[in-house]
Motif scaffolding. Structure first.
Motif, PDB file in Angstrom:
ATOM      1  N   HIS A 105     -10.835 -16.087   7.223  1.00 48.77           N
ATOM      2  CA  HIS A 105     -10.035 -14.857   7.181  1.00 48.77           C
ATOM      3  C   HIS A 105      -9.281 -14.688   8.501  1.00 48.77           C
ATOM      4  CE1 HIS A 105     -13.139 -14.155   4.089  1.00 48.77           C
ATOM      5  NE2 HIS A 105     -12.170 -13.501   3.469  1.00 48.77           N
ATOM      6  N   ASP A 106      -8.003 -14.370   8.411  1.00 50.23           N
ATOM      7  CA  ASP A 106      -7.242 -14.290   9.655  1.00 50.23           C
ATOM      8  C   ASP A 106      -6.266 -13.115   9.750  1.00 50.23           C
ATOM      9  OD1 ASP A 106      -5.276 -15.072   7.890  1.00 50.23           O
ATOM     10  OD2 ASP A 106      -4.639 -16.841   9.023  1.00 50.23           O
ATOM     11  N   ILE A 107      -6.252 -12.214   8.765  1.00 48.07           N
ATOM     12  CA  ILE A 107      -5.291 -11.104   8.821  1.00 48.07           C
ATOM     13  C   ILE A 107      -5.535 -10.248  10.061  1.00 48.07           C
ATOM     14  CG2 ILE A 107      -4.500  -8.991   7.712  1.00 48.07           C
ATOM     15  CD1 ILE A 107      -5.108 -10.288   5.021  1.00 48.07           C
ATOM     16  N   GLY A 108      -6.785  -9.821  10.244  1.00 46.20           N
ATOM     17  CA  GLY A 108      -7.103  -8.987  11.397  1.00 46.20           C
ATOM     18  C   GLY A 108      -6.855  -9.698  12.708  1.00 46.20           C
ATOM     19  N   LYS A 109      -7.252 -10.971  12.772  1.00 43.51           N
ATOM     20  CA  LYS A 109      -7.051 -11.756  13.994  1.00 43.51           C
ATOM     21  C   LYS A 109      -5.575 -11.899  14.318  1.00 43.51           C
ATOM     22  CE  LYS A 109      -7.275 -16.183  13.662  1.00 43.51           C
ATOM     23  NZ  LYS A 109      -5.823 -16.436  13.929  1.00 43.51           N
ATOM     24  N   ASN A 110      -4.772 -12.171  13.313  1.00 43.01           N
ATOM     25  CA  ASN A 110      -3.341 -12.360  13.544  1.00 43.01           C
ATOM     26  C   ASN A 110      -2.674 -11.083  14.043  1.00 43.01           C
ATOM     27  OD1 ASN A 110      -3.663 -14.956  12.658  1.00 43.01           O
ATOM     28  ND2 ASN A 110      -2.745 -14.636  10.656  1.00 43.01           N
ATOM     29  N   GLY A 148     -11.964 -13.534  22.027  1.00 43.14           N
ATOM     30  CA  GLY A 148     -12.021 -12.657  20.874  1.00 43.14           C
ATOM     31  C   GLY A 148     -12.436 -13.456  19.645  1.00 43.14           C
ATOM     32  N   LEU A 149     -13.558 -13.075  19.045  1.00 42.52           N
ATOM     33  CA  LEU A 149     -14.088 -13.792  17.879  1.00 42.52           C
ATOM     34  C   LEU A 149     -13.978 -12.922  16.643  1.00 42.52           C
ATOM     35  CD1 LEU A 149     -17.340 -15.238  19.502  1.00 42.52           C
ATOM     36  CD2 LEU A 149     -15.137 -16.400  19.209  1.00 42.52           C
ATOM     37  N   SER A 150     -13.336 -13.452  15.624  1.00 42.13           N
ATOM     38  CA  SER A 150     -13.126 -12.713  14.386  1.00 42.13           C
ATOM     39  C   SER A 150     -13.948 -13.315  13.258  1.00 42.13           C
ATOM     40  CB  SER A 150     -11.643 -12.747  14.020  1.00 42.13           C
ATOM     41  OG  SER A 150     -11.408 -12.106  12.773  1.00 42.13           O
ATOM     42  N   GLY A 151     -14.410 -12.449  12.379  1.00 38.18           N
ATOM     43  CA  GLY A 151     -15.130 -12.915  11.198  1.00 38.18           C
ATOM     44  C   GLY A 151     -15.312 -11.774  10.220  1.00 38.18           C
ATOM     45  N   LEU A 152     -15.012 -12.039   8.971  1.00 32.93           N
ATOM     46  CA  LEU A 152     -15.132 -10.997   7.952  1.00 32.93           C
ATOM     47  C   LEU A 152     -16.449 -11.106   7.195  1.00 32.93           C
ATOM     48  CD1 LEU A 152     -13.399  -8.659   6.831  1.00 32.93           C
ATOM     49  CD2 LEU A 152     -12.612 -10.211   5.044  1.00 32.93           C
ATOM     50  N   LEU A 153     -17.050 -12.277   7.221  1.00 33.46           N
ATOM     51  CA  LEU A 153     -18.262 -12.524   6.437  1.00 33.46           C
ATOM     52  C   LEU A 153     -19.511 -12.466   7.313  1.00 33.46           C
ATOM     53  CD1 LEU A 153     -16.892 -15.624   4.480  1.00 33.46           C
ATOM     54  CD2 LEU A 153     -16.839 -13.235   3.758  1.00 33.46           C
ATOM     55  N   THR A 154     -20.647 -12.141   6.689  1.00 33.86           N
ATOM     56  CA  THR A 154     -21.892 -12.069   7.446  1.00 33.86           C
ATOM     57  C   THR A 154     -22.287 -13.437   8.006  1.00 33.86           C
ATOM     58  OG1 THR A 154     -23.147 -12.342   5.388  1.00 33.86           O
ATOM     59  CG2 THR A 154     -22.770 -10.101   6.149  1.00 33.86           C
ATOM     60  N   LEU A 155     -21.827 -14.509   7.386  1.00 29.89           N
ATOM     61  CA  LEU A 155     -22.152 -15.845   7.890  1.00 29.89           C
ATOM     62  C   LEU A 155     -21.443 -16.134   9.211  1.00 29.89           C
ATOM     63  CD1 LEU A 155     -19.455 -17.728   7.271  1.00 29.89           C
ATOM     64  CD2 LEU A 155     -20.422 -17.810   4.978  1.00 29.89           C
ATOM     65  N   ALA A 156     -20.569 -15.233   9.643  1.00 32.50           N
ATOM     66  CA  ALA A 156     -19.891 -15.411  10.935  1.00 32.50           C
ATOM     67  C   ALA A 156     -20.794 -15.025  12.104  1.00 32.50           C
ATOM     68  CB  ALA A 156     -18.610 -14.568  10.978  1.00 32.50           C
ATOM     69  N   PHE A 157     -21.870 -14.285  11.846  1.00 35.05           N
ATOM     70  CA  PHE A 157     -22.699 -13.766  12.941  1.00 35.05           C
ATOM     71  C   PHE A 157     -23.336 -14.881  13.767  1.00 35.05           C
ATOM     72  CE2 PHE A 157     -23.672  -9.849  10.048  1.00 35.05           C
ATOM     73  CZ  PHE A 157     -22.356  -9.454  10.159  1.00 35.05           C
ATOM     74  N   ASP A 158     -23.896 -15.891  13.100  1.00 38.95           N
ATOM     75  CA  ASP A 158     -24.552 -16.988  13.834  1.00 38.95           C
ATOM     76  C   ASP A 158     -23.566 -17.801  14.673  1.00 38.95           C
ATOM     77  OD1 ASP A 158     -27.219 -16.456  13.212  1.00 38.95           O
ATOM     78  OD2 ASP A 158     -27.133 -17.586  11.331  1.00 38.95           O
ATOM     79  N   PRO A 159     -22.393 -18.173  14.137  1.00 37.04           N
ATOM     80  CA  PRO A 159     -21.420 -18.864  14.994  1.00 37.04           C
ATOM     81  C   PRO A 159     -20.972 -18.022  16.191  1.00 37.04           C
ATOM     82  CG  PRO A 159     -20.870 -19.196  12.689  1.00 37.04           C
ATOM     83  CD  PRO A 159     -21.975 -18.180  12.724  1.00 37.04           C
TER      84      PRO A 159
END
Length: 214
Positions: A105-110, A148-159
């Protein structure tokens, strides 16, 4: 004559053509580009609130982001000129942005990347699904003040946690601030990841970063 409130309303009501016309008209009338840009920020904040209240949905978020991008293309030359006049065009600080590994997901990051650039930050966007090692390498090479680290999914927490842990391992944690962003972020996630702050919208993210580097 156009006014900034008309622009705000057009953005929030998804009237893209009207918003672009008003943007150009306001510039022609001598309204500072930063004032116009700030109104876009305010409007995107309202769109985000409407999304949280389930009054707006993903299509509205996408459209508001597209309006912001189109406006940025119009405003950038004016903003650059205003910044040069004000502070010699010096960059406030350096930020590396990335959507972490496993998330695309990159809308927010962009939107955040663009807004950081327009606010005088030097930004390197690494894209989506970026491994920890690449984020650290690029941050070191770039001389980043903030990651700045972006992630929309819960699986982003560990990375995200992996990036913070890697910074600690390399003795860089005290030198580089880490900001995590996305709709799932909260105090509990912040504590787990070990980042410096979390945000759920781009406007707040810009405010955080500017506070750190100024």
């Amino acid at each position: 004559m156009a006014d900034l409130q008309e622009l705000y309303t057009a953005i929030v009501e998804m009237q893209e053509e009207t918003a672009m016309e008003l943007t150009n008209t306001l510039l022609d009338e001598g309204v500072p580009a930063m004032d116009i840009f700030n109104r876009y920020q305010d409007a995107l904040g309202e769109v985000g609130q409407r999304f949280e209240k389930q009054l707006y949905f993903i299509p509205e978020l996408i459209m508001s982001g597209e309006m912001m991008k189109a406006a940025a293309d119009i405003l950038k030359p004016y903003l650059a000129k205003e910044r040069t006049t004000g502070n010699g065009g010096e960059k406030l600080g350096k930020v590396v942005m990335a959507t972490v590994q496993g998330d695309i997901h990159d809308i927010g990051k962009n939107i955040a990347t663009m807004m950081l650039e327009l606010n005088g930050l030097d930004v390197k966007d690494l894209g989506v699904d970026v491994p920890t090692e690449k984020i650290i390498e690029e941050a070191k090479a770039f001389g980043a003040d903030v990651i700045g680290l972006s992630g929309l999914l819960t699986l982003a927490f560990d990375p995200m946690k992996s990036v913070v842990d890697k910074l600690k391992d390399e003795g860089l944690r005290d030198d580089i601030k880490v900001l995590i962003g996305g709709g799932q972020m909260d105090e509990q996630v912040l504590s787990y990841v070990g980042a410096d702050a979390y945000v759920t919208d781009a406007v707040e993210g810009v405010s955080r970063v500017k506070g750190w580097v100024s």
